[in-house]
Design a protein around this motif. Sequence first.
Motif, mmCIF file in Angstrom:
data_model
loop_
_atom_site.group_PDB
_atom_site.id
_atom_site.type_symbol
_atom_site.label_atom_id
_atom_site.label_comp_id
_atom_site.label_asym_id
_atom_site.label_seq_id
_atom_site.Cartn_x
_atom_site.Cartn_y
_atom_site.Cartn_z
ATOM 1 N N SER A 50 0.837 -1.195 0.000
ATOM 2 C CA SER A 50 0.000 0.000 0.000
ATOM 3 C C SER A 50 0.871 1.244 0.000
ATOM 4 C CB SER A 50 -0.903 0.029 1.235
ATOM 5 O OG SER A 50 -1.673 -1.120 1.302
ATOM 6 N N LEU A 51 1.889 1.214 0.842
ATOM 7 C CA LEU A 51 2.808 2.358 0.906
ATOM 8 C C LEU A 51 3.431 2.601 -0.468
ATOM 9 C CD1 LEU A 51 5.075 2.405 4.067
ATOM 10 C CD2 LEU A 51 3.773 4.259 3.039
ATOM 11 N N MET A 52 3.895 1.507 -1.083
ATOM 12 C CA MET A 52 4.489 1.643 -2.413
ATOM 13 C C MET A 52 3.493 2.254 -3.375
ATOM 14 S SD MET A 52 6.654 -1.638 -3.480
ATOM 15 C CE MET A 52 7.627 -2.518 -2.305
ATOM 16 N N ALA A 53 2.250 1.736 -3.334
ATOM 17 C CA ALA A 53 1.238 2.231 -4.269
ATOM 18 C C ALA A 53 0.991 3.713 -4.031
ATOM 19 C CB ALA A 53 -0.060 1.449 -4.093
ATOM 20 N N LEU A 54 0.914 4.105 -2.767
ATOM 21 C CA LEU A 54 0.678 5.513 -2.460
ATOM 22 C C LEU A 54 1.775 6.372 -3.072
ATOM 23 C CD1 LEU A 54 -1.044 7.517 -0.769
ATOM 24 C CD2 LEU A 54 0.663 7.271 1.015
ATOM 25 N N LYS A 55 3.018 5.932 -2.900
ATOM 26 C CA LYS A 55 4.141 6.720 -3.397
ATOM 27 C C LYS A 55 4.213 6.686 -4.920
ATOM 28 C CE LYS A 55 4.958 8.299 0.120
ATOM 29 N NZ LYS A 55 5.152 9.709 0.439
ATOM 30 N N LEU A 56 3.939 5.507 -5.488
ATOM 31 C CA LEU A 56 4.088 5.380 -6.938
ATOM 32 C C LEU A 56 2.967 6.078 -7.696
ATOM 33 C CD1 LEU A 56 5.201 1.674 -7.549
ATOM 34 C CD2 LEU A 56 6.556 3.719 -7.900
ATOM 35 N N PHE A 57 1.718 5.932 -7.186
ATOM 36 C CA PHE A 57 0.585 6.395 -7.988
ATOM 37 C C PHE A 57 -0.120 7.615 -7.400
ATOM 38 C CE2 PHE A 57 0.612 1.637 -8.269
ATOM 39 C CZ PHE A 57 1.296 1.582 -9.467
ATOM 40 N N GLY A 58 0.155 7.908 -6.115
ATOM 41 C CA GLY A 58 -0.627 8.941 -5.420
ATOM 42 C C GLY A 58 -0.548 10.305 -6.077
ATOM 43 N N ASP A 59 0.615 10.669 -6.588
ATOM 44 C CA ASP A 59 0.788 12.029 -7.096
ATOM 45 C C ASP A 59 0.580 12.143 -8.597
ATOM 46 O OD1 ASP A 59 1.462 12.670 -4.532
ATOM 47 O OD2 ASP A 59 3.616 12.415 -4.870
ATOM 48 N N ARG A 60 0.168 11.057 -9.223
ATOM 49 C CA ARG A 60 0.079 11.072 -10.669
ATOM 50 C C ARG A 60 -1.191 11.749 -11.186
ATOM 51 N NH1 ARG A 60 4.437 9.485 -10.363
ATOM 52 N NH2 ARG A 60 5.394 7.485 -10.922
ATOM 53 N N GLY A 61 -2.144 11.996 -10.257
ATOM 54 C CA GLY A 61 -3.411 12.577 -10.693
ATOM 55 C C GLY A 61 -4.225 11.631 -11.550
ATOM 56 N N LEU A 62 -4.055 10.324 -11.359
ATOM 57 C CA LEU A 62 -4.817 9.355 -12.145
ATOM 58 C C LEU A 62 -6.256 9.275 -11.638
ATOM 59 C CD1 LEU A 62 -2.186 6.485 -12.362
ATOM 60 C CD2 LEU A 62 -2.671 8.257 -14.036
ATOM 61 N N LYS A 63 -7.126 8.842 -12.521
ATOM 62 C CA LYS A 63 -8.550 8.717 -12.162
ATOM 63 C C LYS A 63 -9.006 7.288 -12.407
ATOM 64 C CE LYS A 63 -9.520 13.239 -11.653
ATOM 65 N NZ LYS A 63 -9.373 13.588 -10.236
ATOM 66 N N THR A 64 -9.932 6.842 -11.583
ATOM 67 C CA THR A 64 -10.544 5.543 -11.850
ATOM 68 C C THR A 64 -11.604 5.705 -12.927
ATOM 69 O OG1 THR A 64 -12.229 5.879 -10.201
ATOM 70 C CG2 THR A 64 -10.208 4.822 -9.459
ATOM 71 N N VAL A 65 -12.208 4.586 -13.344
ATOM 72 C CA VAL A 65 -13.230 4.651 -14.383
ATOM 73 C C VAL A 65 -14.377 5.554 -13.954
ATOM 74 C CG1 VAL A 65 -14.665 3.282 -15.923
ATOM 75 C CG2 VAL A 65 -12.656 2.270 -14.881
ATOM 76 N N GLU A 66 -14.693 5.514 -12.649
ATOM 77 C CA GLU A 66 -15.805 6.341 -12.162
ATOM 78 C C GLU A 66 -15.385 7.799 -12.010
ATOM 79 O OE1 GLU A 66 -15.764 3.429 -9.002
ATOM 80 O OE2 GLU A 66 -15.256 2.696 -10.984
ATOM 81 N N GLY A 67 -14.123 8.092 -12.246
ATOM 82 C CA GLY A 67 -13.662 9.469 -12.184
ATOM 83 C C GLY A 67 -13.173 9.914 -10.817
ATOM 84 N N SER A 68 -13.162 9.019 -9.842
ATOM 85 C CA SER A 68 -12.657 9.405 -8.516
ATOM 86 C C SER A 68 -11.131 9.280 -8.519
ATOM 87 C CB SER A 68 -13.275 8.520 -7.437
ATOM 88 O OG SER A 68 -13.208 7.176 -7.805
#
Lengths: 729, 729
Positions: free
Chosen positions: B160-178
């Motif tokens: 989870s920590l890795m995911a937070l660091k890797l993807f948290g700041d990318r501004g990515l969106k899920t399919v639902e837009g969240s």
Amino acid sequence: MPGAGQGAAARPQRPESPEEPLAREDLLLAAAYVSDAQYNRNVPFETSPQAIRLYYFYNHWTMQAITYFFICIDLSLALFEEPALFPLPFLLTLIDLIIYGSLETVNIHSVRWSRALRPVFLINFPESRQIRRAFRSIRNTLPDILYVFLLFMFSVLIFSLMALKLFGDRGLKTVEGSPYFTNILEIAFELYVLVTTANSPDVMMPAYDFNWWYSLYFITYIIINTYIFMSVFLAVVYNNYRKHLKNEIRKLAYLKRHKMTEAFNILKVKMDTEFVVKEAPWRQLVKVVAPDISSSHLELLLRICDEGQKGYMDKTNFLRLADLLNIQVVTINVKTHPLETWLPRVYQSAASLLIQKMVRHRIFVWVYDVIILINAIFIALDEKNPLISYAEWLFLSLYIVEILLKLYTYEPRAYFGRKQFWNWFDTLIIMAALVAMVANATIQSARKYNSQQILDIVLILRILRLLRVIVSIQRFRVIVTTLINIGPTMLTFGGLVLVVYYVFAIIGMEVFHGKVLFFDPNFTAPGALVCGNPALEDSIFAQSRYCRNNFNDLASSFIVLVELTVVNHFTLLANGFALVTHQVAKLYFIGFHIVVVILIVNIFIAFILEAFFVAYSLEKSEVETAIEKKIQELGVGVQEEEVQDGKLIDNVDTKDCGFSGDDGDNKRKSLKGLYFRIASKKYRTVDALLQRMFESEIAPEDEGPSLDEILNFSPSDIYPKNPNFENSA
Amino acid sequence: MPGAGQGAAARPQRPESPEEPLAREDLLLAAAYVSDAQYNRNVPFETSPQAIRLYYFYNHWTMQAITYFFICIDLSLALFEEPALFPLPFLLTLIDLIIYGSLETVNIHSVRWSRALRPVFLINFPESRQIRRAFRSIRNTLPDILYVFLLFMFSVLIFSLMALKLFGDRGLKTVEGSPYFTNILEIAFELYVLVTTANSPDVMMPAYDFNWWYSLYFITYIIINTYIFMSVFLAVVYNNYRKHLKNEIRKLAYLKRHKMTEAFNILKVKMDTEFVVKEAPWRQLVKVVAPDISSSHLELLLRICDEGQKGYMDKTNFLRLADLLNIQVVTINVKTHPLETWLPRVYQSAASLLIQKMVRHRIFVWVYDVIILINAIFIALDEKNPLISYAEWLFLSLYIVEILLKLYTYEPRAYFGRKQFWNWFDTLIIMAALVAMVANATIQSARKYNSQQILDIVLILRILRLLRVIVSIQRFRVIVTTLINIGPTMLTFGGLVLVVYYVFAIIGMEVFHGKVLFFDPNFTAPGALVCGNPALEDSIFAQSRYCRNNFNDLASSFIVLVELTVVNHFTLLANGFALVTHQVAKLYFIGFHIVVVILIVNIFIAFILEAFFVAYSLEKSEVETAIEKKIQELGVGVQEEEVQDGKLIDNVDTKDCGFSGDDGDNKRKSLKGLYFRIASKKYRTVDALLQRMFESEIAPEDEGPSLDEILNFSPSDIYPKNPNFENSA
């Protein structure tokens, strides 16, 4: 030439890797050498026979590397071929194209099936015993599993018929508005997918909404087919895996015994009433078989085989030779710390001793555990804050200080011992993090810009450091050790999966290539929302933004196959690809499910279960072979299983003290200062353990069945006529 | 009163059901009776001791029925309580309400936790040994599994920590837009769910779309956590299950031995050099313990125990008594067919004999298999066609003719023997179909209207008939027999699941009751599309039309829990309910997953694996106890394991012929015309088989450890000090 020599010459086709403890190659060599020796009884022993030279040539690491290299090239061809990640310039693929193209020109639109067969190379070379065993497992399991599978399909069909009759005429609609359960083939597909659980509970909802009671139909179906049948599949696969594993181990053990007996019969001379092998030919034998053996090691082996120092050994002792040569005996010179040699005054000063005592103390470990936990909290916090970013440098320096302190306290060569997994792990992670952070800082100051790749690596390394906490907790260590222990074998399963994935990927690329296109999400191409294929309009596949799940190149195909292995949203993927091609495409997905999920995943689970069961049954007891006992008796072995990783060095010190009080024995004295460490029990494979168990059960004088019988052992006669309580459950 | 009597009086608390082959009750009784007899050595044996009368009273079927009845009432209370399927009139729930209400009035808004504890009754009564064992398994597995679980959670957190660091700041969106992967707790939840595979591959898609390489992160996660950790959980659970199963069986076997020895010591008299039990007290003992025993059965038992007809038996033979009494000996009178008795001329006429020969012929079975297959095709066709509808009547009559022919050929009481599963199945299915079709036809002609329920039943019965094809195929029969064999035990697993579901359902009803409403799909209520809850607007939960998945009554709750057990769309359900209550509600779903999927489903799989392994290891060999051998030797047993269901009768005939050639032996003659059938091996439970294996390994003179030691047996000392090759893998 005598028969034994011919036999040895005719059977060098499957030497196993020298790392493997099963020792067949040694036996082959012994037999080959020995028969040769007998043939030229007058010829000096210096010239090692050609077979042995070829064997060492074959097993040399460069040859192995070359083999792997060509396999990699063979497999990676798909990366450069037409549905390609990195298209190759035309000229390079010329030869391949000439063959393919010449067929094309004469209008044979051949699909290049050979591509799907490429991974077969991976199975058919000797280092991949586990892969071959898994394949044999699959092949042998097929008849057994076939009947379960037919019964299972029968059950699916019966339920499909029921569903058709119960729901077909109700005029129910699915969420997407299509008719619900009106076509028997579609029902059968949906119900098959329900076994994978991938369409639960959606497949049930229309019927459930219509009438509460219909949910019972689906619950019955799930219990029978999803739970019971899938468990039966696991049981059948596991049972076969176990049966064949045992059969193979029995075969190997008897083969070894057979060949060693053959070798003994060639070398033996009559002494009083029994046949023995004299010391001189034995020494020559060992030197030819293992030319690089150190003289102290040779002395140790002789001491073990010829216990009474009579100058000869009997059959039982001779038979051990293969095992003895296979034991990785590491000669440890329990030396003083280099600093102690160079700067004895400084190293032995009060301050230095205090530091050493501190580092060895338990609290030192605890302090660093706390530091790691604080580090974890800092990582979780926002790193945009410059303070936190600086804190990261602080943590890194703390870790470096830790490693330096340990190296100061412990002997460096012991600290970086072969099996000191966690020490290596620690140092590599920290060093890599240091390099990456420095590199990033340099780039940042020079170009005011963070390299994304380096940052990602730094992040992952930073978090991996946290894993070290595990090592401090005893209970965790046991589980992790078992997992690390079976790690190498799990990698070979990776090979098996690779082979199957590769075949399916190539087929998938032939069938689905270019049907689904992926557009960059920020780029608003016209077909982006339907993955470039009008057939996907309004499909859930496109709505869920699954466009990237395609078979356009090898890498993407592999990822789709991973997703299918995980099984979830199996329908969504299968239906998506069925829309862009043809409904028959669903067969591809069902085939993949049967091969990968029902067979391979179950074999993988069987393997992990087996590994843990062997680990559990050894936890309480100790299967020690005579050889190890002998090494212990001689007092020159450093038993490692009691020694915890990272604490090894302390223990070596302790043992050292213990040995110094030894009372005299000439041979032992000659070995003093030199200790032999038996390859750690923790790192033994399941195979090796089982083989030892089996060997400890066959009597030393038992020569086993004849060679033909051994080679034709069948797994079905493994079961004892009267299974006992212990092994049945 | 002597100690033995006290012991017996103090320990009648856990008699097991008389169906169980483990015989503890008999031992208890023997001990009780015998001690009583010793105490009143002059009192005549007629009055059976009170303990035995109470035992029989307790074990009478009426008492059992009453127990089950009250348990049903207790459990079904939830159907009538507030979130109710069928609300009860006020007065009936008065008493309950008074307690609850009085608490309410003094402003204690208590949640009625007692409701969740109700199913405990189900565990705590003696017939549910399997449920209790499973619960004990869970309890005993907890410490072992806890460490694996902690390690697993640690791994999830690291990722989870890795995911937070890797993807948290990318501004990515899920399919639902969240926003994608920005909150560590949400990431941990998503990754936990990924272990259940329920959100694969959706959870990966945004990162994968962004960069190809990020998929490696998810694949690594899936391999480590979904595959390896879940297999380790299974290994830990299975290992514990096996360990405790064996321990329990060992305990039971030794307890039996212990009590029988005690009984022997009380009854024994000295005869020459050894102690024996005379025939007279033995007869009395058997008559008291089993008052309903037939005299021929008693004679058989005596004949087995007192082989030489010496008028007494030694200890070894006496100890068998409990097992002998437990063997279900069915006395078969191999009689002639009733028709043969009534109309011998007609039944023995040429035409009649031809019919009988025909029915017994293999082709008769094949013809009916073909008929069944044709029937299957007709069912799959549209039944609106009147021709097909008439054909159904034809098929039904054909099946009825088949049953009548069989009854004509075979002896009816043998045809409907206790264990003739498929004959019963056949007849019941056909009769039920006949009744239902007639009922439907009557209703149709009277009211011009098809009863939906009856039609459904007819359809299902019609399709179930197809199952009969399985019986004709040998390989299928083996699998089906094993499944039927473990069927009863699987039912008790149903009990275990019921208990856990009940607890979770009650809690779920307290938390989620009324939050999600279901409206009839044809009825366009205003809130229908958002399940009556504005919080669900635009949620996938509502879009997927999941409104019926709610906790508004017990039945719906159970179905939701089944869906959660199947795991698929776990997130969708959990997120839906989290939306209508609070994010913390997700803990409820994670808790359910841990308890049901990680623990109970794994125990279920372990149970099926075990059952199949025992079946496999018995396939090749035969564990026969001395008792069965003796019955065989006496030639009065009809071994059933060779006999196929549905073909039994033929075999009985054959055996009959074989027996008629017997040469004289007074005892045997007295038993002639009467055959004992040992309860079929096929239908034995895993427990019984394991107990026999264990008993065959303890020497007859071995009295085992002391009672205290037996009761304190620990599963950890089950493992042998030197595990052998057979049992370790």
